[in-house]
Design an enzyme around this catalytic site. Structure first.
Site, PDB file in Angstrom:
ATOM      1  N   ARG A 107      12.286  -7.129   3.175  1.00  0.00           N
ATOM      2  CA  ARG A 107      11.920  -5.307   3.153  1.00  0.00           C
ATOM      3  C   ARG A 107      13.242  -4.805   4.190  1.00  0.00           C
ATOM      4  O   ARG A 107      13.321  -5.410   5.087  1.00  0.00           O
ATOM      5  CB  ARG A 107      10.731  -4.934   3.879  1.00  0.00           C
ATOM      6  CG  ARG A 107      10.656  -3.545   3.717  1.00  0.00           C
ATOM      7  CD  ARG A 107       9.178  -3.084   3.492  1.00  0.00           C
ATOM      8  NE  ARG A 107       8.437  -3.172   4.835  1.00  0.00           N
ATOM      9  CZ  ARG A 107       6.946  -2.654   5.078  1.00  0.00           C
ATOM     10  NH1 ARG A 107       6.576  -2.230   3.969  1.00  0.00           N
ATOM     11  NH2 ARG A 107       6.619  -2.835   6.024  1.00  0.00           N
ATOM     12  N   LYS A 164       0.660  -1.202  -0.072  1.00  0.00           N
ATOM     13  CA  LYS A 164       0.155   0.140   0.104  1.00  0.00           C
ATOM     14  C   LYS A 164       1.176   1.389   0.014  1.00  0.00           C
ATOM     15  O   LYS A 164       0.375   2.277  -0.664  1.00  0.00           O
ATOM     16  CB  LYS A 164      -1.077  -0.025   0.911  1.00  0.00           C
ATOM     17  CG  LYS A 164      -0.599   0.051   2.556  1.00  0.00           C
ATOM     18  CD  LYS A 164      -1.596  -0.234   3.544  1.00  0.00           C
ATOM     19  CE  LYS A 164      -1.156  -0.768   4.826  1.00  0.00           C
ATOM     20  NZ  LYS A 164      -0.080  -0.136   5.545  1.00  0.00           N
ATOM     21  N   ARG A 216      12.902  -3.748   9.933  1.00  0.00           N
ATOM     22  CA  ARG A 216      12.223  -2.927  10.790  1.00  0.00           C
ATOM     23  C   ARG A 216      11.635  -3.954  11.934  1.00  0.00           C
ATOM     24  O   ARG A 216      11.442  -5.117  11.620  1.00  0.00           O
ATOM     25  CB  ARG A 216      10.659  -2.372  10.092  1.00  0.00           C
ATOM     26  CG  ARG A 216      10.955  -0.704  10.231  1.00  0.00           C
ATOM     27  CD  ARG A 216       9.603  -0.457   9.296  1.00  0.00           C
ATOM     28  NE  ARG A 216       8.352  -0.698   9.339  1.00  0.00           N
ATOM     29  CZ  ARG A 216       7.326  -0.810   8.652  1.00  0.00           C
ATOM     30  NH1 ARG A 216       7.283   0.352   7.604  1.00  0.00           N
ATOM     31  NH2 ARG A 216       5.970  -1.011   8.951  1.00  0.00           N
ATOM     32  N   ARG A 242       0.506  -8.817  13.509  1.00  0.00           N
ATOM     33  CA  ARG A 242       0.134  -7.693  12.937  1.00  0.00           C
ATOM     34  C   ARG A 242      -1.079  -8.252  11.890  1.00  0.00           C
ATOM     35  O   ARG A 242      -2.141  -7.681  11.649  1.00  0.00           O
ATOM     36  CB  ARG A 242       1.312  -6.940  12.026  1.00  0.00           C
ATOM     37  CG  ARG A 242       1.873  -6.040  12.606  1.00  0.00           C
ATOM     38  CD  ARG A 242       3.304  -5.750  11.966  1.00  0.00           C
ATOM     39  NE  ARG A 242       3.180  -4.601  10.882  1.00  0.00           N
ATOM     40  CZ  ARG A 242       3.851  -4.386   9.848  1.00  0.00           C
ATOM     41  NH1 ARG A 242       5.013  -5.134   9.830  1.00  0.00           N
ATOM     42  NH2 ARG A 242       3.515  -3.511   9.002  1.00  0.00           N
ATOM     43  N   ARG A 251      -8.301   1.873   9.725  1.00  0.00           N
ATOM     44  CA  ARG A 251      -7.875   0.547  10.187  1.00  0.00           C
ATOM     45  C   ARG A 251      -8.888  -0.194  11.143  1.00  0.00           C
ATOM     46  O   ARG A 251      -8.614  -1.368  11.431  1.00  0.00           O
ATOM     47  CB  ARG A 251      -6.602   0.426  10.708  1.00  0.00           C
ATOM     48  CG  ARG A 251      -5.393   0.037   9.917  1.00  0.00           C
ATOM     49  CD  ARG A 251      -3.988   0.064  10.664  1.00  0.00           C
ATOM     50  NE  ARG A 251      -2.871  -0.371  10.018  1.00  0.00           N
ATOM     51  CZ  ARG A 251      -1.974   0.099   9.449  1.00  0.00           C
ATOM     52  NH1 ARG A 251      -1.859   1.214   9.238  1.00  0.00           N
ATOM     53  NH2 ARG A 251      -1.084  -0.799   9.106  1.00  0.00           N
TER      54      ARG A 251
END
Ligand code: AMP
Length: 215
Positions: free
Chosen positions: A130, A13, A163, A174, A88
């Site tokens: 990532r 996103k 991260r 998550r 969210r």
């Protein structure tokens, strides 16, 4: 146009929001990035948010709603915006719908809600690869979009990191949160005919082309 883009962690996103806001000439507002910036500054909000981010939990609704509400009041949002990662939860979606649309605009303040759909397996793979710049927030993917100088940010040269919330254990949490609290918003926007669902499993260029066609 007033838009929101949602999707599970790793659905792409942020990448699509960045391109879309540039293409449409509207402001890109990422709540995740605002919160990360606060943690980098070590502000009171950042210290509170960091605990939630690192645990894979959402920051409380009242905190995020306040941030978005005041951001949307700024002048640069008058000609349209793209919210990235907000709403969210149902209370967040309802807060947006409580804002009166401007004269000559559509019935609702938020025109369209875009949902990027990618399987959990693919998202987990993307997140494991990532790498993020802790200084400027740029992201890379060691498989599909590596930085020019290995392990260093192209823009500022800082050492790239995995991260904290992209680590496997937090990613699992998550996803649980996404499935329980965010996924139900698909029905909310479908009901009011504002939902745009898009397959995010293709390469970013293809997803973007499809998204522009649908919009
Ligand atoms: P993102 O960069 O959108 O994946 O967001 C990273 C993290 O920031 C999330 O896992 C949450 O902890 C927090 N966050 C971002 N947006 C929201 C939101 N709308 N509501 C609550 N927490 C949020």
């Amino acid at each position: 146009m007033n838009l929101a883009i949602m999707g599970s962690p790793g659905s792409g996103k942020g990448t699509q929001a960045f391109r879309l806001s540039a293409q449409l000439g509207i402001v890109h507002i990422s709540t995740g990035e605002i919160l990360r910036e606060e943690t980098r500054k070590n502000s009171a909000l950042g210290i509170q948010a960091k605990k939630c981010l690192n645990a894979g939990q959402l920051v409380p609704d009242d905190v995020v709603i306040e941030i978005v509400h005041s951001r949307l009041n700024q002048l640069d949002c008058a000609d349209g915006f793209l919210l990235d990662g907000f709403p969210r939860t149902l209370p967040q979606a309802k807060m947006l719908d409580a804002i009166a649309p401007r004269p000559k605009q559509a019935d609702c303040f938020l025109d369209r809600a875009i949902f990027l759909q990618v399987s959990e397996k693919e998202c987990v793979r993307r997140l494991a690869n990532r790498r993020t710049c802790p200084k400027c927030g740029l992201t890379y993917n060691s498989e599909t979009h590596p930085s020019t100088q290995k392990g260093r940010c192209d823009a500022c040269g800082s050492r790239l990191i995995l991260r904290e919330d992209d680590k496997a254990k937090t990613v699992k949490e998550r996803f649980k949160v996404y499935n329980a609290l965010t996924q139900p918003l698909i029905a909310y926007y479908k009901q009011s005919q504002r939902l745009i669902r898009i397959d995010g499993s293709y390469k970013p260029d293809i997803v973007f082309k499809n998204l522009i066609n649908l919009l």
